[in-house]
Design a protein around this motif. Structure first.
Motif, PDB file in Angstrom:
ATOM      1  N   ASN A  42       0.819  -1.209   0.000  1.00  0.00           N
ATOM      2  CA  ASN A  42       0.000   0.000   0.000  1.00  0.00           C
ATOM      3  C   ASN A  42       0.854   1.261   0.000  1.00  0.00           C
ATOM      4  N   THR A  83      -9.610   0.612  -0.714  1.00  0.00           N
ATOM      5  CA  THR A  83      -8.490  -0.204  -0.230  1.00  0.00           C
ATOM      6  C   THR A  83      -8.979  -1.337   0.652  1.00  0.00           C
ATOM      7  N   GLN A 111      -8.453  -5.124  -0.734  1.00  0.00           N
ATOM      8  CA  GLN A 111      -7.470  -5.899   0.022  1.00  0.00           C
ATOM      9  C   GLN A 111      -8.103  -7.105   0.683  1.00  0.00           C
ATOM     10  N   LYS A 166      -1.638   5.234   3.841  1.00  0.00           N
ATOM     11  CA  LYS A 166      -1.885   3.934   3.192  1.00  0.00           C
ATOM     12  C   LYS A 166      -1.035   2.828   3.812  1.00  0.00           C
ATOM     13  N   GLY A 178      -3.122  -0.274   5.328  1.00  0.00           N
ATOM     14  CA  GLY A 178      -2.914  -1.605   4.765  1.00  0.00           C
ATOM     15  C   GLY A 178      -2.318  -2.570   5.763  1.00  0.00           C
TER      16      GLY A 178
END
Length: 270
Positions: free
Chosen positions: A88, A119, A123, A233, A237
């Motif tokens: 990420n 995201t 993910q 990010k 992540g």
């Protein structure tokens, strides 16, 4: 000692060759097969112990073992935190570093609120399929034991979620086979269900935290293209991978325990 000569030609007669100890040992082993049998008998218990050890790794555990906890929370948890966070971070660096348009919290086109939502969804779905194939391989190789002490659910919706037949007495299908399009969609929906729960937990927290790092202008917050987007990010992540990946791993370990238990009961009946 003199060298004997041939009386007709006068040439020296060849001396008697010395015995080759290698040939003697080979001859001894050929003439004495008992030593080979004894060696095989000594090797047999070690081979049987290796087979028993490999077989024990496929038997569901009656409690959490140290190796299972390391596999779930170490390899899958910490490993996913590092890997997902790094991926990420790289994506955010490519997306935002040379971005000329304003980066904002709420408004398009560069919105942290939308980026976080996308995201989390993507993910979780990707992680679901990755864990599915990794766990299927590791279980087949005996790299981790199934979890065998959790009983099967009886509620119809929970049985549907775990891909169990409606009838608790029905046989659970174990053999891997090619999926239909509907089954692929069903697998993706399981990953999406993790995304829904993760969104409800993480999205408000991250949106609230981002307000502390932005410049307020009207009803929105503005950000520089370095380093807030990349770190945002990275943390999102990594935390998401740490939270959802161990649960996905336990999903397949528990289901493998139910499948093994069902197989043992079927074999006993026969």
């Amino acid at each position: 000692m003199g060298v004997h000569e041939d009386q007709e030609t006068g040439a020296a007669e060849p001396s008697v060759p010395a015995q080759n100890p290698t040939q003697d040992s080979t001859r001894d082993s050929t003439q004495n097969p008992t030593s080979d049998i004894d060696e095989k008998e000594r090797q047999r218990p070690a081979a049987e112990d290796t087979k028993d050890e490999a077989r024990s790794k496929t038997v569901p555990s009656s409690r959490f073992t140290g190796h299972q906890l390391f596999y779930i929370f170490g390899l899958d948890g910490i490993g996913a935190l590092i890997l997902s966070g790094g991926i990420n971070f790289a994506i955010a660096y490519a997306m935002y570093t040379r971005q000329s348009k304003p980066i904002r919290l709420w408004q398009l086109p560069n919105t942290f609120a939308g980026d976080a939502a996308v995201t989390i969804i993507i993910q979780c779905i990707i992680t679901w399929f990755v864990e599915l194939f990794i766990l299927r391989y590791d279980l087949s190789q005996g790299a981790v034991q199934p979890i065998g002490f959790i009983p099967q659910p009886t509620h119809p919706w929970l049985r549907f979620f775990f891909f169990l037949p409606k009838d608790p007495t029905a046989e659970i299908e174990r053999k891997p086979r090619p999926w239909s399009l509907l089954e692929i969609i069903q697998q993706a929906l399981r990953g999406f269900s993790f995304a829904v729960v993760s969104f409800l937990i993480l999205w408000p927290i991250f949106m609230g935290a981002l307000t502390a790092f932005g410049v307020k202008d009207g009803g929105d917050y503005y950000y520089h293209n370095k380093w807030v987007p990349q770190v945002f990010k990275l943390i999102l992540g990594g935390v998401l991978g740490l939270l959802v990946t161990p649960w996905m791993a336990m999903f397949w370990l528990v289901k493998a325990g139910w499948e093994h238990r069902r197989e043992d009961s079927t074999t006993a009946e026969v």
